[in-house]
Design a protein around this motif. Sequence first.
Motif, PDB file in Angstrom:
ATOM      1  N   ASN A   1      -2.815   3.099  -5.296  1.00  0.00           N
ATOM      2  CA  ASN A   1      -2.251   2.401  -4.141  1.00  0.00           C
ATOM      3  C   ASN A   1      -1.490   1.197  -4.686  1.00  0.00           C
ATOM      4  O   ASN A   1      -2.090   0.313  -5.304  1.00  0.00           O
TER       5      ASN A   1
ATOM      6  N   GLU B   1       0.794  -1.206   0.000  1.00  0.00           N
ATOM      7  CA  GLU B   1       0.000   0.000   0.000  1.00  0.00           C
ATOM      8  C   GLU B   1       0.843   1.280   0.000  1.00  0.00           C
ATOM      9  O   GLU B   1       0.752   2.115   0.896  1.00  0.00           O
TER      10      GLU B   1
ATOM     11  N   ARG C   1       1.000   4.680  -1.207  1.00  0.00           N
ATOM     12  CA  ARG C   1       0.060   5.664  -1.749  1.00  0.00           C
ATOM     13  C   ARG C   1       0.812   6.631  -2.651  1.00  0.00           C
ATOM     14  O   ARG C   1       1.801   7.237  -2.250  1.00  0.00           O
TER      15      ARG C   1
ATOM     16  N   SER D   1       1.063  -2.083  -4.288  1.00  0.00           N
ATOM     17  CA  SER D   1       1.657  -3.096  -3.406  1.00  0.00           C
ATOM     18  C   SER D   1       2.538  -4.019  -4.235  1.00  0.00           C
ATOM     19  O   SER D   1       2.111  -4.531  -5.272  1.00  0.00           O
TER      20      SER D   1
END
Length: 286
Positions: A33, A14, A16, A35
Motif C-alpha cells: 500500500n 493508499e 494498492r 502513499s
Amino acid sequence: MSVKLGPNRYGKAETRLVHVVREGPVHRVKDVNVSTALSGDMEAVHLTGDNAAVLPTDTQKNTAYAFARKHGVGQIEEFALLLARHFVTSQPTIHHARVEIEEYGWNRAGPHSFVRDGGEVRTCVVHHDRDGGSTVVSGLKDLVVLNTTGSEFHGYLVDEYTTLPPTRDRVLATAVTARWRHIGETASYAQSYEQARQALLDAFAGTHSRSLQQTLYAMGERVLTVCPEICEVRLALPNKHHFAVDLSPFGMDNDNEVFHAADRPYGLIEGGVLRDDAPDAGFAWE
C-alpha cells in the motif's frame, strides 16, 4: 488581520499495488500500500488556483504502478527511495517527497498459491529533500505479543479515584507498533528488519516487567544493541488488558487461569530510545 500559507503537502494516499514475479511455474508476490506526498512551490495553487506547479495525484499513482513494472518492488525501503527521488529530481517545483509503504505478507502454499499471513504489517516512511538528502524509517505494526507471567504493576500513585489493585503477577499483552530510523542507507533492509523484529521479541519475552514503560525501553535498547545501522527507535504499545474473572459466585477460585480480554479502554504507552550521537531526526517521523 493578515494571514499566510503554512506548511502544506498533497499526494495520493493508499495506492494498492500487487506485483507478481513469474519465474517459470514458481511465482512470488509483493502486496503493498503506497502513499505519496509532495511539497514545494505550491503558493500559487493555494492562493490563486494556478495548477502549473502541481503534479497530479493520479500521476503519482501511475508512477507507482509503472515503477513496479520497470524496477520491481523488492525491499519496500528501496522502492520508496526510488519513488521519492524521482518526484524531486524530475519536477523543478517539487522540493520534498514523502513516501510511506505498508507491506502485507503472504505465505507460500504451492508454486503459485499463497495464504495471507495473519501477522504484523511491515512499514516504512521515506523522505527525500532536494537540499537535505534522504531519510529512511522502517518499522512494523500489529505485532501482537503476550506474556502469561513475569509482569507486575504496583507502587504507583494513588488518589481518591484509584480503584486498580496492585499486582505482582499479571498477563502482559500488547500490539507493537515500532519504527526505527536508519543512519544513512542500509546495505540490506530485509536483514535489518528481521534483526530488529527479533530483538523486539527477545526483549519482550526476556524482560521481567514492572511496567510496560520498562518493557518499552528494554525493547528499544535491544534493537539499538543488535542493529548498529539504526540510531533511534520509537514504540507505541497499547496495554491489551487481561482481567482475572471473579469466579467466587460459583464457589470456584481463579489462580490467574481465566481472564476477560478487554478491548477498550486501554492504556497506551509511547516512547523513543536513541543513541547519544543520533543525528537530528528533522522531518523523519512526520
